[in-house]
Motif scaffolding. Structure first.
Motif, PDB file in Angstrom:
ATOM      1  N   GLU A   4       3.058 -13.821   2.351  1.00 42.45           N
ATOM      2  CA  GLU A   4       2.151 -12.850   1.757  1.00 42.45           C
ATOM      3  C   GLU A   4       2.113 -13.032   0.241  1.00 42.45           C
ATOM      4  OE1 GLU A   4       2.011  -8.598   3.230  1.00 42.45           O
ATOM      5  OE2 GLU A   4       3.088  -8.393   1.314  1.00 42.45           O
ATOM      6  N   TYR A   5       0.910 -12.971  -0.310  1.00 39.01           N
ATOM      7  CA  TYR A   5       0.746 -12.990  -1.763  1.00 39.01           C
ATOM      8  C   TYR A   5       0.017 -11.736  -2.193  1.00 39.01           C
ATOM      9  CZ  TYR A   5      -1.164 -13.610  -6.351  1.00 39.01           C
ATOM     10  OH  TYR A   5      -1.498 -13.391  -7.663  1.00 39.01           O
ATOM     11  N   SER A   6       0.552 -11.082  -3.218  1.00 38.34           N
ATOM     12  CA  SER A   6      -0.168  -9.997  -3.884  1.00 38.34           C
ATOM     13  C   SER A   6       0.121 -10.151  -5.375  1.00 38.34           C
ATOM     14  CB  SER A   6       0.290  -8.623  -3.382  1.00 38.34           C
ATOM     15  OG  SER A   6       1.576  -8.325  -3.844  1.00 38.34           O
ATOM     16  N   GLY A  10       3.870 -11.101  -5.907  1.00 42.87           N
ATOM     17  CA  GLY A  10       3.879 -12.559  -5.837  1.00 42.87           C
ATOM     18  C   GLY A  10       3.903 -13.048  -4.403  1.00 42.87           C
ATOM     19  N   VAL A  11       4.578 -14.174  -4.176  1.00 42.45           N
ATOM     20  CA  VAL A  11       4.657 -14.778  -2.842  1.00 42.45           C
ATOM     21  C   VAL A  11       5.979 -14.384  -2.213  1.00 42.45           C
ATOM     22  CG1 VAL A  11       4.664 -16.950  -1.557  1.00 42.45           C
ATOM     23  CG2 VAL A  11       3.252 -16.738  -3.602  1.00 42.45           C
ATOM     24  N   GLN A  12       5.908 -13.884  -0.978  1.00 41.41           N
ATOM     25  CA  GLN A  12       7.120 -13.500  -0.272  1.00 41.41           C
ATOM     26  C   GLN A  12       6.954 -13.750   1.224  1.00 41.41           C
ATOM     27  OE1 GLN A  12       7.893  -9.381  -0.989  1.00 41.41           O
ATOM     28  NE2 GLN A  12       5.905  -8.707  -0.277  1.00 41.41           N
ATOM     29  N   LEU A  24      -0.979 -17.157   6.024  1.00 40.77           N
ATOM     30  CA  LEU A  24      -0.903 -16.726   4.637  1.00 40.77           C
ATOM     31  C   LEU A  24      -1.806 -15.518   4.486  1.00 40.77           C
ATOM     32  CD1 LEU A  24      -0.186 -17.101   1.598  1.00 40.77           C
ATOM     33  CD2 LEU A  24      -2.153 -18.664   1.471  1.00 40.77           C
ATOM     34  N   LEU A  26      -3.418 -12.972   1.901  1.00 37.55           N
ATOM     35  CA  LEU A  26      -3.727 -12.768   0.483  1.00 37.55           C
ATOM     36  C   LEU A  26      -4.163 -11.328   0.304  1.00 37.55           C
ATOM     37  CD1 LEU A  26      -5.749 -16.047  -0.211  1.00 37.55           C
ATOM     38  CD2 LEU A  26      -3.336 -15.599  -0.698  1.00 37.55           C
ATOM     39  N   LEU A  30      -6.893 -12.747  -6.085  1.00 39.71           N
ATOM     40  CA  LEU A  30      -6.051 -13.896  -6.376  1.00 39.71           C
ATOM     41  C   LEU A  30      -6.156 -14.229  -7.846  1.00 39.71           C
ATOM     42  CD1 LEU A  30      -4.208 -16.050  -5.180  1.00 39.71           C
ATOM     43  CD2 LEU A  30      -6.226 -17.421  -4.729  1.00 39.71           C
ATOM     44  N   ALA A  36       0.844 -18.985  -9.525  1.00 44.82           N
ATOM     45  CA  ALA A  36       1.331 -17.783  -8.853  1.00 44.82           C
ATOM     46  C   ALA A  36       1.568 -18.050  -7.369  1.00 44.82           C
ATOM     47  CB  ALA A  36       0.344 -16.638  -9.026  1.00 44.82           C
ATOM     48  N   LEU A  37       0.897 -19.050  -6.805  1.00 37.25           N
ATOM     49  CA  LEU A  37       1.045 -19.364  -5.387  1.00 37.25           C
ATOM     50  C   LEU A  37       2.215 -20.299  -5.106  1.00 37.25           C
ATOM     51  CD1 LEU A  37      -2.650 -19.703  -4.203  1.00 37.25           C
ATOM     52  CD2 LEU A  37      -1.033 -17.869  -3.720  1.00 37.25           C
ATOM     53  N   ARG A  38       2.928 -20.716  -6.138  1.00 40.86           N
ATOM     54  CA  ARG A  38       4.164 -21.496  -5.994  1.00 40.86           C
ATOM     55  C   ARG A  38       4.003 -22.772  -5.178  1.00 40.86           C
ATOM     56  NH1 ARG A  38       9.119 -17.789  -4.663  1.00 40.86           N
ATOM     57  NH2 ARG A  38      10.086 -19.802  -4.957  1.00 40.86           N
TER      58      ARG A  38
END
Length: 100
Positions: A4-6, A10-12, A24, A26, A30, A36-38
């Motif tokens: 999950e990204y917010s 961030g990404v977790q 994934l 989002l 974004l 930020a998406l690592r």
């Protein structure tokens, strides 16, 4: 398994014990900063490539669990068999789901 990204968190890794699905999510907008998406690559509107080595480093991952590490390895091997691994990027193809 959901990545999950917010913008807020961030990404977790969410639902790390569900090895039957991989996507994934989002949330929100974004950031134009793709860092930020690592390392996750957005292929198109519906698909992304998630580096195989990224998942075990994410917040929410039970890193110390040997059982999780073994199960994750099996999931990656299965994804490889089905052609869901981009060999050049060493990344798992993930469906993108967008939420506001």
């Amino acid at each position: 398994m959901i990545i999950e990204y917010s913008p807020e968190s961030g990404v977790q890794l969410v639902d790390p014990l569900d090895f039957g699905g991989f996507k994934l999510v989002l949330k929100g907008s974004l950031s134009p900063n793709t860092q930020a998406l690592r390392g996750i690559t957005l292929v198109d509107q519906g698909n992304a490539l998630v580096p195989v080595d990224l998942v075990p480093t994410l917040s929410g991952c039970p890193k110390e669990s040997k059982a999780w590490q073994v199960a994750y390895g099996k999931m990656v091997a299965s994804a490889r068999e089905y052609g869901w691994i981009d060999v050049d990027a060493d990344a798992i193809r993930a469906h993108i789901e967008r939420r506001s």
